[in-house]
Structures are given as C-alpha cells and as structure tokens.
Design a protein around this motif. Structure first.
Motif, PDB file in Angstrom:
ATOM      1  N   MET A  18       0.975  -1.179   0.184  1.00 25.91           N
ATOM      2  CA  MET A  18      -0.580   0.377  -0.198  1.00 25.91           C
ATOM      3  C   MET A  18       0.927   1.133  -0.215  1.00 25.91           C
ATOM      4  O   MET A  18       1.389   1.135   0.737  1.00 25.91           O
ATOM      5  CB  MET A  18      -0.778   0.204   1.298  1.00 25.91           C
ATOM      6  N   ILE A  19       0.646   1.817  -0.961  1.00 25.75           N
ATOM      7  CA  ILE A  19       1.024   3.267  -0.913  1.00 25.75           C
ATOM      8  C   ILE A  19       0.598   4.687  -0.901  1.00 25.75           C
ATOM      9  O   ILE A  19      -0.511   4.506  -1.881  1.00 25.75           O
ATOM     10  CB  ILE A  19       2.142   3.753  -1.910  1.00 25.75           C
ATOM     11  N   GLY A  20       0.767   5.564  -0.090  1.00 25.77           N
ATOM     12  CA  GLY A  20      -0.189   6.694   0.126  1.00 25.77           C
ATOM     13  C   GLY A  20      -0.083   7.118   1.118  1.00 25.77           C
ATOM     14  O   GLY A  20      -0.093   7.431   2.623  1.00 25.77           O
ATOM     15  N   PRO A  21       0.662   8.280   0.569  1.00 19.98           N
ATOM     16  CA  PRO A  21       0.727   9.813   1.463  1.00 19.98           C
ATOM     17  C   PRO A  21      -0.118  10.509   1.627  1.00 19.98           C
ATOM     18  O   PRO A  21      -0.967  11.021   0.905  1.00 19.98           O
ATOM     19  CB  PRO A  21       2.222  10.237   0.408  1.00 19.98           C
ATOM     20  N   GLY A  22       0.001  11.475   2.325  1.00 19.24           N
ATOM     21  CA  GLY A  22      -0.979  12.091   3.244  1.00 19.24           C
ATOM     22  C   GLY A  22      -2.082  11.606   3.303  1.00 19.24           C
ATOM     23  O   GLY A  22      -2.106  10.141   3.818  1.00 19.24           O
ATOM     24  N   THR A  23      -3.140  12.314   3.249  1.00 15.22           N
ATOM     25  CA  THR A  23      -4.307  11.546   2.569  1.00 15.22           C
ATOM     26  C   THR A  23      -4.755  10.612   1.996  1.00 15.22           C
ATOM     27  O   THR A  23      -6.116   9.519   2.467  1.00 15.22           O
ATOM     28  CB  THR A  23      -5.628  13.135   2.713  1.00 15.22           C
ATOM     29  N   GLY A  24      -4.149  10.331   1.156  1.00 12.75           N
ATOM     30  CA  GLY A  24      -3.646   8.784   0.353  1.00 12.75           C
ATOM     31  C   GLY A  24      -3.395   7.602   1.184  1.00 12.75           C
ATOM     32  O   GLY A  24      -4.100   6.680   1.022  1.00 12.75           O
ATOM     33  N   VAL A  25      -3.626   8.276   2.474  1.00 17.69           N
ATOM     34  CA  VAL A  25      -3.827   6.325   3.518  1.00 17.69           C
ATOM     35  C   VAL A  25      -4.734   6.193   4.050  1.00 17.69           C
ATOM     36  O   VAL A  25      -4.977   4.960   4.588  1.00 17.69           O
ATOM     37  CB  VAL A  25      -2.501   6.972   5.217  1.00 17.69           C
ATOM     38  N   PHE A  71       3.701   1.562   2.469  1.00 17.21           N
ATOM     39  CA  PHE A  71       4.470   3.125   2.507  1.00 17.21           C
ATOM     40  C   PHE A  71       3.975   4.779   2.645  1.00 17.21           C
ATOM     41  O   PHE A  71       2.889   5.028   2.098  1.00 17.21           O
ATOM     42  CB  PHE A  71       4.781   3.244   1.020  1.00 17.21           C
ATOM     43  N   TYR A  72       4.195   4.910   4.207  1.00 21.60           N
ATOM     44  CA  TYR A  72       3.541   6.381   3.753  1.00 21.60           C
ATOM     45  C   TYR A  72       4.124   7.301   4.371  1.00 21.60           C
ATOM     46  O   TYR A  72       5.797   8.075   4.616  1.00 21.60           O
ATOM     47  CB  TYR A  72       3.020   6.623   5.752  1.00 21.60           C
ATOM     48  N   GLY A  73       4.024   9.014   3.576  1.00 15.92           N
ATOM     49  CA  GLY A  73       5.128  10.060   3.948  1.00 15.92           C
ATOM     50  C   GLY A  73       3.984  11.046   3.780  1.00 15.92           C
ATOM     51  O   GLY A  73       2.679  11.978   3.573  1.00 15.92           O
ATOM     52  N   ASP A  74       4.653  12.329   4.484  1.00 14.43           N
ATOM     53  CA  ASP A  74       3.940  13.726   4.739  1.00 14.43           C
ATOM     54  C   ASP A  74       5.003  14.886   4.953  1.00 14.43           C
ATOM     55  O   ASP A  74       6.218  14.367   5.213  1.00 14.43           O
ATOM     56  CB  ASP A  74       3.042  13.848   6.612  1.00 14.43           C
ATOM     57  N   GLN A  75       4.957  15.640   5.666  1.00 13.30           N
ATOM     58  CA  GLN A  75       6.113  17.051   5.864  1.00 13.30           C
ATOM     59  C   GLN A  75       7.031  16.412   7.020  1.00 13.30           C
ATOM     60  O   GLN A  75       8.085  16.435   7.090  1.00 13.30           O
ATOM     61  CB  GLN A  75       5.663  18.353   5.772  1.00 13.30           C
ATOM     62  N   HIS A  76       6.394  16.202   8.195  1.00 11.72           N
ATOM     63  CA  HIS A  76       7.187  16.042   9.416  1.00 11.72           C
ATOM     64  C   HIS A  76       6.134  15.262  10.090  1.00 11.72           C
ATOM     65  O   HIS A  76       5.523  14.762  10.341  1.00 11.72           O
ATOM     66  CB  HIS A  76       7.448  17.681  10.396  1.00 11.72           C
ATOM     67  N   MET A 118       6.272  -1.449   7.482  1.00  9.32           N
ATOM     68  CA  MET A 118       5.820   0.457   7.131  1.00  9.32           C
ATOM     69  C   MET A 118       7.378   0.466   7.087  1.00  9.32           C
ATOM     70  O   MET A 118       7.792   1.291   7.673  1.00  9.32           O
ATOM     71  CB  MET A 118       5.332   0.631   8.127  1.00  9.32           C
ATOM     72  N   ASP A 119       7.416   2.113   6.047  1.00 12.37           N
ATOM     73  CA  ASP A 119       8.668   2.268   5.731  1.00 12.37           C
ATOM     74  C   ASP A 119       7.485   3.878   5.681  1.00 12.37           C
ATOM     75  O   ASP A 119       6.531   4.209   4.987  1.00 12.37           O
ATOM     76  CB  ASP A 119       9.074   2.064   4.385  1.00 12.37           C
ATOM     77  N   VAL A 120       8.319   4.644   6.058  1.00  8.71           N
ATOM     78  CA  VAL A 120       7.796   5.893   6.340  1.00  8.71           C
ATOM     79  C   VAL A 120       9.082   7.560   5.260  1.00  8.71           C
ATOM     80  O   VAL A 120      10.029   6.956   5.330  1.00  8.71           O
ATOM     81  CB  VAL A 120       7.523   6.744   7.810  1.00  8.71           C
ATOM     82  N   ARG A 135      11.850   5.716  -0.389  1.00  8.18           N
ATOM     83  CA  ARG A 135      11.532   4.430   0.206  1.00  8.18           C
ATOM     84  C   ARG A 135      11.412   3.479  -0.565  1.00  8.18           C
ATOM     85  O   ARG A 135      12.301   1.595  -0.469  1.00  8.18           O
ATOM     86  CB  ARG A 135      10.642   4.805   1.243  1.00  8.18           C
ATOM     87  N   MET A 136      10.734   3.115  -1.749  1.00  5.27           N
ATOM     88  CA  MET A 136      10.659   2.190  -2.384  1.00  5.27           C
ATOM     89  C   MET A 136      11.680   2.074  -3.501  1.00  5.27           C
ATOM     90  O   MET A 136      12.350   0.413  -3.086  1.00  5.27           O
ATOM     91  CB  MET A 136       9.092   2.258  -3.673  1.00  5.27           C
TER      92      MET A 136
END
Length: 594
Positions: free
Chosen positions: A467-474, A496-501, A524-526, A541-542
């Motif tokens: 599952m790849i979902g940064p921000g609200t994509g999670v 895989f999750y990402g955001d600013q801080h 989980m990779d952030v 990260r991928m």
C-alpha cells in the motif's frame, strides 16, 4: 378478450395462434411487442385481400432491424460508468435482450468482429486519457489490428468534467474510431458533465428506442433511482443523498503543523447504505456564505429573489440556490460562452476569441465566478437567466477510511483543508473548508456511497499487499487493515507512508503502531520530506527497498496507490518500473551464483 376472425383483419389460423400466445405473455413481453409494433413506420393496412389477410406497408428505412444480443462495455475509474452500465443491462434484460456486460479490461477484443450491437460507457481520466481498465481495449481499437466493423451498430455515453480542457475526450475518440471502422450509430453520442443523471437517462432511452423498444413503459426517468428495492438495497443514492449526522470532527495534525487534516466520523444508522474497503463517500458541500454574498452584491441582485433551481420547477431564494445548489467556484469555457451570450462584455468576448486559448486556459485554472464578474464588469443580467446556465454543485468524493466491520453503521473520511491566497483574495476548497470551519458534531451532511470495483482488497486473504499512500492518500489503507483485522486475513502487508513532518503530520500514527505490534501490518516505511536537508518521498523509500519489494511482487503481491495523481502517482509508477527493470535483470545472475 378472445380475438376472433370476424372482429380482426386476421385469418382463422392467425387468430388461433394469437389467442394461444397472447395470454402467455408477461407484462414486459407485452410492452416489448407493443413498442416493436409502434416503432414500425407505416403500419396501416395498405390493402385487404379477398381472403381477409392484412398486408403491412414496408418497414421504414430508418428503423434498425437489430439482433436481440447487446454487448455493453464500460471503462470506469471511480465506478460511475460501471454503475450506469449495470442499470442499462438490467433494463435491457427486462426487455428480453441477451446482454454481455463487461469491463473493457476484461473483454477480449478479438471477439469484437462478432458483436452486432455495442454500447460504450466510458469516462475520461487525467488529461484526456482513458481510465485504467479501458486502456487495452482503447489501444487495440486504435491499432492496425482493429477489424472492419461494417455490421456493427453502436452508441457511446461519455462521462467527463467541463472544467477540464479535454472534456469527454475518451468517449469522443471511441465514437470517432468506431465510425471509421464502419460502424453505424444506434443513437448519437452523449457527453455528460459531472451532473450526468438526466443526460445519461436520455441516452439510455434513445438507445432503447433505436433497438425497437420505443414505449412509455420502458422509459428510464432517472438513472439514480430503482423501481423496487430489495431488503439489502438503500433508497439513498447520488441523486437522493442521506442526511447523515456527524459524530466526530477532529484535526489529526499536531500543533505547529502547516497543514490541517480533518478526521470525520459519520453515522449511517437508518440509511441501509453499505460500503466495502476501497469505496468512497460522496459529500454534497455548501459554497462559502461569504463568497455567495459577495457575488450577489457584485451583480446587484436581491438575495431573497425566488429562482427556479430544477427542470421540475422547484424554487429557492437566490441566496439558498447559490449556497447549496449551484457551482460558483469553477469556471469552464462552455460557461463563459453562455455568459457571453447574455452580456455585451468586451473583456469576456476578448478572452473567448480564437487564438487566445493559452490565456483562457490560464484564466480558467485560477479564477472563480466572482473574479469573472469583477474582471469583466458583468452587470444587468437577471438572476434567473444567470443561474439557469450554472451547473449543479457536484459531490466531493473521499476515500473511506474505515471498515464497516470495525465500525458498524459508521463511515470515516480523511480530508485535508485547502486554503490559500490568490489575486488578492482568500481561496479555499469548497468542501474541505466547510468541514473545517462550519461543521461540528451533531450537524448533518448529505452523503452517498460511491462504489469502486477497481480498488478492492484481493479476494485471496493470503495474498501479500503493498500500500502506497502519502498524506490523505493513506485513508483507504486504514480501511484495508481494519477489514483484514476483523476477517483474520493472514497475507503480508506493507505500507509506504509520507508527509512533511514526523512530529506533527503522522496521520493515524498510533493505529499503524498497534497494527505493527499485532502483526496486522507486517512492514511500514515512512518518508517525512521536511525533516531532512534533502527531501525524501515514498518513491525514494521504495527504491531503497527495491530488492525486497521485488521479491514481494514475485510472490504475487497486489500494489495499491492512492494520492495525488498529477505528480505522486507518476513518480511512484516510475519507481515501480525502475525496480522491475533493474531487479528482473539482476535476478538471473543471483540465481546462477547460488
């Protein structure tokens, strides 16, 4: 009533046959027969022979002698065309047609040569591109392998959004190509804007009429409504939203964050609405009251003037109509053209001149209706004439962030607030700022469920998922993992999750950590892009984990991507392509060295 030779133009044998068959007909068969006979032109008796046999005039040339077999193909990104195709299939089956209903992605294009009646329902994705499940069929049809289709009758229903430059382009492409290959239209193509219900119903009726079913009993009044609902179906839909109570409205971001992300928990109790992980919740928003008041003032209108808001004659005050029923924050070229017909504004006519396409495109991208009114000094247009050319305010779709198994009679969504300044004025997302500033627990929202069969958990609970979902994509992945927790699915999961801080923007952090501890989430990779000198995103990260990720793919892992389609999705797709290319090349060498 028995038909007799003496009271009809039929001979004894015909009368006996009719008396045997007519009592056995179902209501639908009777409607079909009535419609078929009505559709035939020139059915009056041209002459009567001495034996009393009636001779019918020849069938008019424009009536299509069609097969009872109809193939319905849909290309759908969010599920709208899928739903419409199913409604069309159901209606035609009731009229005793033999229906083949298929996603374009599942249809074998080599069988197209055998199809006699083809209905295409397709949306346009991105910048005039086919939706994902339509790409293989689209490419086949536009290739040299596409067969000649002289025996084909077809019609196209195209869904799109007039705020995009390439409005309904995919449907236009299909329509043009099928004609080039020799096909004949059952009925003209219909291009639908975001408020597609009435246009789609008209297209369906036209197609049914062309197939020989022109009868009032078979008319489709509204594609969003059903006739008889089963116990498992809800009366609420896109065209009849459920007014749902808001249970919780929380800000997920920590103090000091540049972002605001709302988590809403909404009650569906009493609605009989059902959803699955991967579906979306549609919310009909309200325009900002300040923008509505400024628009009314700029045009010199009376806020309490009564205006018609629907073809059926429903009326509301002008302020109510602009607040809840019409879109005023998005400009389109068709809208500007219609406004130009109501006014003599030199500035507007200059903007619409041929050769000014680039300037118009830029203008449409960052202006709203108030900008247009002020920039072009629009005045003296009656309120009723003006609102009659506005399109209905469309629902906003948000990925559902809950599992109904975890939260019965509830639905959760994750919404990032959009607010910025442009052209000297504050701008905001219509729905997100309403949810942020004007909706509290206890208030209600008009909502509906948008099913999306293209974004579903793997049927095999043992299959690995990535599952790849940064921000609200999670958001949908919270739904996925909640569902797998309840069902006891054993397949590996990797997020895989990402955001600013990390400290302020780690959405649902405690839930991910709990699922990691309990084994519901395997890995989980952030990537927090502003926590390091060099910006790091999920695709980085991928690539760092490319060998293990490739191994998961080799094991049959399903990959889900949710988020910004304009940039993030392309970057993630490029990263996946790189991983497949590099690891596929190196894999044989590794095997040989063992």
């Amino acid at each position: 009533m028995e038909l007799k030779v003496t009271n009809s133009p039929f001979n004894q044998e015909q009368a006996e046959l009719l008396n045997r068959i007519l009592p056995t007909l179902t209501d639908v068969q009777g409607v079909w027969l009535s419609g078929y006979l009505t559709a035939i032109q020139g059915t009056s008796i041209s002459s009567v022979t001495t034996s009393g046999e009636a001779q019918l005039a020849p069938v008019a040339a424009n009536v299509i002698e069609s097969s009872k077999e109809v193939t319905i193909l849909f290309g759908s990104q969010t599920g709208n065309c899928n739903g419409l195709a199913q409604k069309m299939a159901k209606k035609l089956k009731e009229l005793d047609f033999q229906i083949t209903l298929s996603s374009m992605g599942d249809f074998k294009p080599n069988g197209l040569k055998k199809v006699q009646n083809l209905l295409i329902l397709v949306s346009t994705h991105g910048e005039g591109e086919p939706p994902d499940n339509a790409i293989p069929f689209y490419e086949f049809l536009h290739s040299k392998r596409a067969p000649q289709l002289e025996d084909l009758s077809f019609s196209v229903l195209s869904l799109g959004d007039t705020s995009y430059e390439f409005f309904c382009q995919t449907g236009k492409d299909f329509d043009k190509r099928l004609e080039e290959l020799g096909g004949k239209r059952l009925s003209p193509r219909v291009d639908c804007d975001v408020d597609f219900d009435e246009s789609a119903a008209e297209w369906m009726n036209e197609v049914i009429s062309s197939l020989g079913q022109a009868t009032a009993s078979s008319t489709i009044a509204n594609v969003g409504s059903g006739s008889e609902l089963s116990a498992t179906e809800s009366e609420y839909s896109r065209t009849n939203p459920f007014h749902a109570e808001v249970l919780e409205n929380l800000n997920l971001n920590g103090r000091g964050s540049d972002r605001e992300t709302r988590h809403l928990e909404i009650s569906l109790e009493g609605s009989n609405l059902h959803y699955e992980p991967g579906d979306s919740l549609g919310i009909y928003p309200e325009n900002h009251p300040r923008l509505v008041d400024e628009l009314i003032e700029a045009m010199g209108w009376n806020a309490e003037e009564s205006v018609v808001i629907h073809k059926n004659g429903d009326r509301k005050s002008l302020r109510e109509a602009l607040l809840r029923h019409f879109e005023i924050t998005v400009l389109t070229k068709p809208l500007l053209t219609q406004i130009a017909n109501l006014t003599s504004s030199a500035g507007l006519n200059e903007l619409l001149k041929t050769g000014h396409e680039d300037a118009l495109r830029i203008y449409l991208s960052d202006r709203d209706l108030l900008d247009l009114v002020q920039d072009c000094s629009l005045k003296d247009i009656p309120a009723q004439e003006f609102v009659s050319i506005l399109r209905k305010i469309p629902g906003r779709l948000y990925s559902i962030a809950s599992s109904s198994k975890s939260y019965p009679d509830e639905v959760h969504v994750t919404v990032r607030t959009v607010q910025y300044e442009q052209q000297g004025r504050d701008r905001y997302g219509v729905c997100s700022i309403q949810l942020s500033e004007r909706i509290q627990a206890g208030d209600s929202l008009p909502v509906y469920i948008q099913h999306n069969p293209n974004f579903k958990l793997a049927e095999n609970p043992d299959a690995p998922i990535i599952m790849i979902g940064p921000g609200t994509g999670v958001a949908p992945f919270r739904s996925f993992l909640g569902e797998r927790e309840e069902t006891g699915a054993q397949g590996k999961t990797w997020l895989f999750y990402g955001d600013q801080h990390f400290s302020t923007d780690f959405l649902y952090q405690t839930e991910w950590q709990r699922w990691l501890k309990e084994g519901i989430l395997t890995k989980m990779d952030v990537a927090f892009s502003r926590d390091s000198d060099q910006k790091v995103y999920v695709q980085h990260r991928m690539l760092e984990k490319k060998q293990e990720l490739y191994q998961w793919l080799q094991e049959g892992a399903y990959v889900y991507v949710c988020g910004d389609e304009k940039k993030m999705a392309h970057d993630v797709n490029a990263a996946l392509a790189t991983i497949l290319e590099q690891e596929a090349v190196s894999a044989p060498r590794k095997q040989r060295s063992i």
